[in-house]
Design a protein around this motif. Sequence first.
Motif, PDB file in Angstrom:
ATOM      1  N   GLU A 281       0.817  -1.214   0.000  1.00 33.86           N
ATOM      2  CA  GLU A 281       0.000   0.000   0.000  1.00 33.86           C
ATOM      3  C   GLU A 281       0.854   1.269   0.000  1.00 33.86           C
ATOM      4  N   VAL A 282       2.053   1.177   0.608  1.00 33.23           N
ATOM      5  CA  VAL A 282       2.930   2.358   0.655  1.00 33.23           C
ATOM      6  C   VAL A 282       4.041   2.281  -0.391  1.00 33.23           C
ATOM      7  N   GLY A 283       3.937   1.310  -1.287  1.00 34.29           N
ATOM      8  CA  GLY A 283       4.874   1.225  -2.398  1.00 34.29           C
ATOM      9  C   GLY A 283       6.207   0.576  -2.087  1.00 34.29           C
ATOM     10  N   LEU A 284       6.293  -0.184  -0.973  1.00 28.94           N
ATOM     11  CA  LEU A 284       7.559  -0.825  -0.600  1.00 28.94           C
ATOM     12  C   LEU A 284       7.572  -2.320  -0.906  1.00 28.94           C
ATOM     13  N   TRP A 285       6.513  -2.811  -1.559  1.00 30.46           N
ATOM     14  CA  TRP A 285       6.474  -4.230  -1.940  1.00 30.46           C
ATOM     15  C   TRP A 285       5.640  -4.357  -3.202  1.00 30.46           C
ATOM     16  N   ASP A 286       6.122  -5.180  -4.146  1.00 27.14           N
ATOM     17  CA  ASP A 286       5.330  -5.500  -5.327  1.00 27.14           C
ATOM     18  C   ASP A 286       5.525  -6.977  -5.657  1.00 27.14           C
ATOM     19  N   PHE A 287       4.853  -7.434  -6.688  1.00 24.92           N
ATOM     20  CA  PHE A 287       4.842  -8.863  -7.016  1.00 24.92           C
ATOM     21  C   PHE A 287       6.240  -9.402  -7.315  1.00 24.92           C
ATOM     22  N   ASP A 288       7.142  -8.547  -7.784  1.00 23.29           N
ATOM     23  CA  ASP A 288       8.504  -8.995  -8.091  1.00 23.29           C
ATOM     24  C   ASP A 288       9.252  -9.462  -6.845  1.00 23.29           C
ATOM     25  N   GLN A 289       8.752  -9.086  -5.650  1.00 21.80           N
ATOM     26  CA  GLN A 289       9.406  -9.489  -4.408  1.00 21.80           C
ATOM     27  C   GLN A 289       8.880 -10.813  -3.855  1.00 21.80           C
ATOM     28  N   THR A 290       8.061 -11.508  -4.649  1.00 22.86           N
ATOM     29  CA  THR A 290       7.453 -12.762  -4.177  1.00 22.86           C
ATOM     30  C   THR A 290       8.506 -13.796  -3.815  1.00 22.86           C
ATOM     31  N   LYS A 291       9.478 -14.009  -4.697  1.00 24.46           N
ATOM     32  CA  LYS A 291      10.521 -15.007  -4.421  1.00 24.46           C
ATOM     33  C   LYS A 291      11.297 -14.653  -3.153  1.00 24.46           C
ATOM     34  N   THR A 292      11.710 -13.395  -3.058  1.00 27.85           N
ATOM     35  CA  THR A 292      12.471 -12.954  -1.892  1.00 27.85           C
ATOM     36  C   THR A 292      11.660 -13.152  -0.610  1.00 27.85           C
ATOM     37  N   THR A 293      10.365 -12.835  -0.681  1.00 28.19           N
ATOM     38  CA  THR A 293       9.498 -12.952   0.496  1.00 28.19           C
ATOM     39  C   THR A 293       9.301 -14.408   0.905  1.00 28.19           C
ATOM     40  N   ILE A 294       9.107 -15.282  -0.079  1.00 32.42           N
ATOM     41  CA  ILE A 294       8.921 -16.713   0.227  1.00 32.42           C
ATOM     42  C   ILE A 294      10.177 -17.284   0.871  1.00 32.42           C
ATOM     43  N   ILE A 295      11.350 -16.974   0.298  1.00 37.12           N
ATOM     44  CA  ILE A 295      12.609 -17.470   0.857  1.00 37.12           C
ATOM     45  C   ILE A 295      12.796 -16.939   2.273  1.00 37.12           C
ATOM     46  N   TRP A 296      12.504 -15.652   2.478  1.00 36.73           N
ATOM     47  CA  TRP A 296      12.641 -15.061   3.814  1.00 36.73           C
ATOM     48  C   TRP A 296      11.697 -15.740   4.803  1.00 36.73           C
ATOM     49  N   THR A 297      10.467 -16.022   4.385  1.00 37.21           N
ATOM     50  CA  THR A 297       9.467 -16.625   5.280  1.00 37.21           C
ATOM     51  C   THR A 297       9.923 -17.978   5.785  1.00 37.21           C
ATOM     52  N   PHE A 298      10.449 -18.823   4.876  1.00 36.36           N
ATOM     53  CA  PHE A 298      10.788 -20.188   5.253  1.00 36.36           C
ATOM     54  C   PHE A 298      12.243 -20.350   5.696  1.00 36.36           C
ATOM     55  N   THR A 299      12.950 -19.254   5.835  1.00 43.03           N
ATOM     56  CA  THR A 299      14.312 -19.301   6.372  1.00 43.03           C
ATOM     57  C   THR A 299      14.402 -18.368   7.583  1.00 43.03           C
ATOM     58  N   ALA A 300      14.616 -17.091   7.329  1.00 40.29           N
ATOM     59  CA  ALA A 300      14.844 -16.134   8.413  1.00 40.29           C
ATOM     60  C   ALA A 300      13.667 -16.047   9.382  1.00 40.29           C
ATOM     61  N   ALA A 301      12.436 -15.983   8.853  1.00 42.16           N
ATOM     62  CA  ALA A 301      11.271 -15.834   9.728  1.00 42.16           C
ATOM     63  C   ALA A 301      11.091 -17.052  10.633  1.00 42.16           C
ATOM     64  N   LEU A 302      11.208 -18.251  10.056  1.00 41.80           N
ATOM     65  CA  LEU A 302      11.040 -19.461  10.862  1.00 41.80           C
ATOM     66  C   LEU A 302      12.141 -19.597  11.909  1.00 41.80           C
ATOM     67  N   VAL A 303      13.382 -19.288  11.516  1.00 42.50           N
ATOM     68  CA  VAL A 303      14.493 -19.361  12.481  1.00 42.50           C
ATOM     69  C   VAL A 303      14.252 -18.387  13.635  1.00 42.50           C
ATOM     70  N   THR A 304      13.848 -17.161  13.311  1.00 45.09           N
ATOM     71  CA  THR A 304      13.563 -16.169  14.343  1.00 45.09           C
ATOM     72  C   THR A 304      12.418 -16.623  15.246  1.00 45.09           C
ATOM     73  N   LEU A 305      11.405 -17.224  14.638  1.00 41.79           N
ATOM     74  CA  LEU A 305      10.254 -17.709  15.413  1.00 41.79           C
ATOM     75  C   LEU A 305      10.686 -18.770  16.424  1.00 41.79           C
ATOM     76  N   PHE A 306      11.511 -19.722  15.983  1.00 40.40           N
ATOM     77  CA  PHE A 306      11.925 -20.804  16.873  1.00 40.40           C
ATOM     78  C   PHE A 306      12.936 -20.347  17.928  1.00 40.40           C
ATOM     79  N   ARG A 307      13.465 -19.156  17.749  1.00 39.58           N
ATOM     80  CA  ARG A 307      14.397 -18.604  18.739  1.00 39.58           C
ATOM     81  C   ARG A 307      13.716 -17.591  19.665  1.00 39.58           C
ATOM     82  N   HIS A 308      12.393 -17.646  19.735  1.00 40.86           N
ATOM     83  CA  HIS A 308      11.686 -16.629  20.527  1.00 40.86           C
ATOM     84  C   HIS A 308      12.060 -16.679  22.006  1.00 40.86           C
TER      85      HIS A 308
END
Length: 437
Positions: free
Chosen positions: A64-91
């Motif tokens: 909505e604020v122009g900081l994400w578009d469809f071209d970032q889908t791959k980057t977002t998916i990789i981040w979700t299943f790597t960095a985000a999950l690791v951070t979650l399990f280290r809560h």
Amino acid sequence: MDLFNNREVSLFIWFCIALAFSLSKETIRKSLRDLIKAAFHKALVRIYLLMLIYIAFLIYMLSEVGLWDFDQTKTTIIWTFTAALVTLFRHDQIREDPNYYKKAVRDNINFVAVIEFVVTFYSFPFLVEFILVPASFFVVAVYEFSKLQEENKIVVDFFDKLSTPFGLLVLTYAGHNFYIYAGEFFVWGTLTDFTTPIILSLLFLPFVYMVAVYSSYERVFGQIEINSSNRDISRYAKWKAIFGFHLRFKLLERWSHATFISPLNSREEVRSSIEDMRELAEYERKDNPVPLEDGWMPIKAKDFLREEGFKAGDYKYVGEGEWFVSSNNVEIGDDILPNSLWYYVSGNPKIAKDLKLKLYVHQPDQEQVAKEKLIEVGRVLINKALGEELDEALIRAIMEARNEQITAKGKSISVIKEDWPNGKPGQYDISILIHSE
């Protein structure tokens, strides 16, 4: 830039090879089944779903604020299943490390992150990456395993020396490509590839905090159920805890620990215990000075040796009116069971009365070095606690492993040696104790 670079393709291929090999072995298949079953426990599945909903909300807001578009889908998916999950399990690190958020922000926004992105952006040709992926994994595995045993020090030193030229080679290759093909790097798509994971990681931290809060309440509520035979009191304690502590999960756990030691038997006791804990937190927050003749502020005393590597937890009630906290151990030597130092603080809720630095001598043949370390850290403790130097009489007592006591600033300072009747010959512990009457 291609959808997937050579490093990502190589990683995916080797992952498939490793998975196929693992599935061909019955014992590994069983371990994988157990791991998957544990990872997809219904309680965790709820958290995964909430995480995905939260990330979807972040993506919507950023778009909505122009900081994400469809071209970032791959980057977002990789981040979700790597960095985000690791951070979650280290809560749980949020509870253990008071500087967790500061470190998380620093790790995401620093020069090293830029270098890592440039190195990843300019990957090697596919054949080189295909060879480097398993080779790197093997080297890291051998290196980490070798660090566990002192006799493998020559292997550790070899890989330490090897890592420097290899790292320089990778940086040189990436730097060369950056210089030659800089035009490919300085485009909007590359900038968003770099910034998207950083922005998502920072915005993901509030969710991780809420998971830590949820995890603490779940653990505390389970303890209340076990510790109380009265369902009405149990239910009342849960609701009062929610409204009494809100998101302050560390305070919640301190209260839970106290109520485990002294179970609550009435609604009045529940209300009183929560109010006492809130008052204690407010007292600590105001940093009220404690006269030296009485003792020390517990929240300060427990951190007297933090810079020496002794990280103490929460100052908690341990029964019979006494409060206590211990640090992690600081090992001296590389044996399987090395000599080690511990730091303890005890007293009442608002005043620490005793400070103890204790050396456990598991390896008598290395006691000289261990006693010198005790003296070194003891100097720091005496200086922080009393503004004094460690007395020579106490130093001699430590080196001779015998009892001694002096008085300074109205405190008794003792060296206390205790032999281990059931230990091996020569094993004992020796302490420096600062005591307030």
